[in-house]
Design an enzyme around this catalytic site. Structure first.
Site, mmCIF file in Angstrom:
data_model
loop_
_atom_site.group_PDB
_atom_site.id
_atom_site.type_symbol
_atom_site.label_atom_id
_atom_site.label_comp_id
_atom_site.label_asym_id
_atom_site.label_seq_id
_atom_site.Cartn_x
_atom_site.Cartn_y
_atom_site.Cartn_z
ATOM 1 N N GLU A 17 -67.665 -24.631 48.248
ATOM 2 C CA GLU A 17 -66.906 -24.108 50.110
ATOM 3 C C GLU A 17 -65.607 -23.573 49.944
ATOM 4 O O GLU A 17 -64.955 -23.954 49.936
ATOM 5 C CB GLU A 17 -67.632 -24.891 51.060
ATOM 6 C CG GLU A 17 -66.825 -24.726 52.489
ATOM 7 C CD GLU A 17 -66.576 -25.340 53.414
ATOM 8 O OE1 GLU A 17 -67.225 -24.769 54.852
ATOM 9 O OE2 GLU A 17 -66.503 -26.817 53.810
ATOM 10 N N GLU B 62 -59.323 -24.739 50.213
ATOM 11 C CA GLU B 62 -58.203 -24.461 50.754
ATOM 12 C C GLU B 62 -56.618 -24.432 50.817
ATOM 13 O O GLU B 62 -56.650 -25.479 50.555
ATOM 14 C CB GLU B 62 -58.573 -25.311 51.904
ATOM 15 C CG GLU B 62 -57.924 -25.448 53.139
ATOM 16 C CD GLU B 62 -58.844 -24.551 53.810
ATOM 17 O OE1 GLU B 62 -59.465 -24.064 54.458
ATOM 18 O OE2 GLU B 62 -56.779 -23.604 54.610
ATOM 19 N N ASP C 55 -55.806 -19.765 46.499
ATOM 20 C CA ASP C 55 -56.193 -18.770 47.483
ATOM 21 C C ASP C 55 -57.380 -18.885 46.148
ATOM 22 O O ASP C 55 -57.531 -18.230 45.176
ATOM 23 C CB ASP C 55 -55.459 -17.228 47.105
ATOM 24 C CG ASP C 55 -56.152 -15.803 47.487
ATOM 25 O OD1 ASP C 55 -56.604 -16.200 48.024
ATOM 26 O OD2 ASP C 55 -55.718 -15.430 47.923
ATOM 27 N N ASP D 13 -61.442 -16.458 57.943
ATOM 28 C CA ASP D 13 -60.278 -15.707 59.513
ATOM 29 C C ASP D 13 -61.096 -14.372 59.682
ATOM 30 O O ASP D 13 -61.005 -13.529 58.118
ATOM 31 C CB ASP D 13 -58.961 -15.513 58.180
ATOM 32 C CG ASP D 13 -58.148 -16.949 58.237
ATOM 33 O OD1 ASP D 13 -58.943 -17.433 58.932
ATOM 34 O OD2 ASP D 13 -57.645 -17.649 57.308
ATOM 35 N N ASP E 132 -68.190 -15.912 64.263
ATOM 36 C CA ASP E 132 -68.262 -15.521 65.166
ATOM 37 C C ASP E 132 -67.731 -13.993 65.501
ATOM 38 O O ASP E 132 -68.189 -13.306 66.346
ATOM 39 C CB ASP E 132 -67.325 -16.153 66.146
ATOM 40 C CG ASP E 132 -65.399 -15.858 65.974
ATOM 41 O OD1 ASP E 132 -65.207 -16.437 64.168
ATOM 42 O OD2 ASP E 132 -65.134 -15.762 66.228
HETATM 43 C C1 LIG Z 1 -61.022 -19.522 60.375
HETATM 44 S S1 LIG Z 1 -60.817 -21.477 59.373
HETATM 45 C C2 LIG Z 1 -62.552 -21.519 59.227
HETATM 46 C C3 LIG Z 1 -62.683 -22.928 59.026
HETATM 47 C C4 LIG Z 1 -63.773 -23.978 58.659
HETATM 48 N N1 LIG Z 1 -64.639 -22.833 57.968
HETATM 49 C C5 LIG Z 1 -64.677 -24.332 59.562
HETATM 50 O O1 LIG Z 1 -65.775 -23.700 60.615
HETATM 51 O O2 LIG Z 1 -64.009 -24.694 60.506
HETATM 52 C C6 LIG Z 1 -60.323 -20.830 57.677
HETATM 53 C C7 LIG Z 1 -60.170 -21.286 56.509
HETATM 54 O O3 LIG Z 1 -60.165 -20.633 55.483
HETATM 55 C C8 LIG Z 1 -59.148 -20.966 54.933
HETATM 56 N N2 LIG Z 1 -58.769 -19.298 54.315
HETATM 57 C C9 LIG Z 1 -58.479 -18.617 54.958
HETATM 58 N N3 LIG Z 1 -58.589 -17.209 53.232
HETATM 59 C C10 LIG Z 1 -58.675 -18.463 52.079
HETATM 60 C C11 LIG Z 1 -58.528 -18.171 51.468
HETATM 61 N N4 LIG Z 1 -58.539 -17.205 50.129
HETATM 62 N N5 LIG Z 1 -58.904 -19.301 50.178
HETATM 63 C C12 LIG Z 1 -59.006 -20.498 50.425
HETATM 64 N N6 LIG Z 1 -58.648 -20.880 51.867
HETATM 65 C C13 LIG Z 1 -58.682 -19.459 52.888
HETATM 66 C C14 LIG Z 1 -57.961 -20.816 56.155
HETATM 67 O O4 LIG Z 1 -56.867 -21.970 55.535
HETATM 68 C C15 LIG Z 1 -58.656 -21.760 57.142
HETATM 69 O O5 LIG Z 1 -58.281 -23.509 56.929
#
Ligand SMILES: C[S@@+](CC[C@H](N)C(=O)[O-])C[C@H]1O[C@@H](n2cnc3c(N)ncnc32)[C@H](O)[C@@H]1O
Length: 207
Positions: free
Chosen positions: A34, A59, A86, A109, A145
């Site tokens: 994930e 994450e 990342d 994001d 969303d």
């Molecule tokens: C909008 S949140 C959604 C979190 C979770 N999936 C949820 O639905 O509640 C997006 C998450 O992706 C992580 N994230 C964004 N780009 C990432 C990347 N390139 N590698 C790892 N994590 C990433 C951010 O830190 C954040 O915690």
């Protein structure tokens, strides 16, 4: 058996490039990843329901990463691991060809500003890496969303022939933690439902 957050955390410095993801887990089994696991809600429910499957959450936000390590350890889910990285770099540099059973990306994001669009995960180069890493029949499951980002996802996944020719569309089955009206039951999904926002979903299987 006792499990601590240190058992859940993956030390990237100890990983080879590429690595055998299976080696991260005590028991053999298919590996699912994930990306952007946030507070780990999807992983907790999914891993509890599928003890024969190994789940790696990636994450990059340290606060969420630590929260997830702690939460998964408290649930004694030895079939889970968390990596702070990342995900784009990890997938490109560490994950072997045809080695993962499923990739989950829920509410990524959206980087809505035009000048930030290039940071979006759904771009041709990242998707070619995803295809390389998935096993035949392996699944890519996505929910968002953000309508405009979803359109871009569909452009990349279904209209870019280099990518579309590697996938077939499949039904999106709700995740184990999803309640009525939810797709995956993650924290962001629940927040968006409370705010009255729609969700969009897509599931693909690698040909
Ligand atoms: C909008 S949140 C959604 C979190 C979770 N999936 C949820 O639905 O509640 C997006 C998450 O992706 C992580 N994230 C964004 N780009 C990432 C990347 N390139 N590698 C790892 N994590 C990433 C951010 O830190 C954040 O915690």
């Amino acid at each position: 058996m006792e499990l601590t957050d240190k058992d859940i955390a993956v030390d990237l410095d100890k990983c080879s490039q590429p690595m055998d993801l299976q080696d991260l887990f005590p028991n053999p089994g298919p590996v699912e990843i994930e990306i952007g696991s946030g507070k780990g809600t999807f992983l907790v429910h999914q891993a509890k329901a599928n003890l024969n499957i190994n789940y790696l959450g990636i994450e990059w936000a340290s606060r969420y990463y630590r929260h997830s390590c702690d939460r998964l350890a408290r649930w004694k889910l030895s079939n889970t691991r968390m990596l702070r990285a990342d995900a784009r770099d990890f997938i490109r540099d560490y994950v072997k060809d045809s080695s993962i059973e499923a990739l989950h990306i829920y509410y990524p994001d959206p980087w809505p500003k035009k000048r930030h669009n290039k940071r979006r995960f759904f771009a041709q180069d990242n998707m070619l890496e995803v295809i390389r890493c998935l096993k035949t029949g392996g699944q890519l499951r996505v929910a968002t969303d953000h309508e405009e980002y979803f359109q871009q996802m569909q452009e990349v996944l279904l209209k870019d022939q280099k990518i579309a020719s590697c996938f077939q569309k499949i039904d999106f089955c709700p995740a184990e933690g999803a309640k009525d009206g939810e797709l995956v039951g993650t924290n962001f999904e629940r927040k968006y439902i409370r705010e009255g926002r729609n969700s969009y979903k897509i599931a693909l299987s690698k040909l």
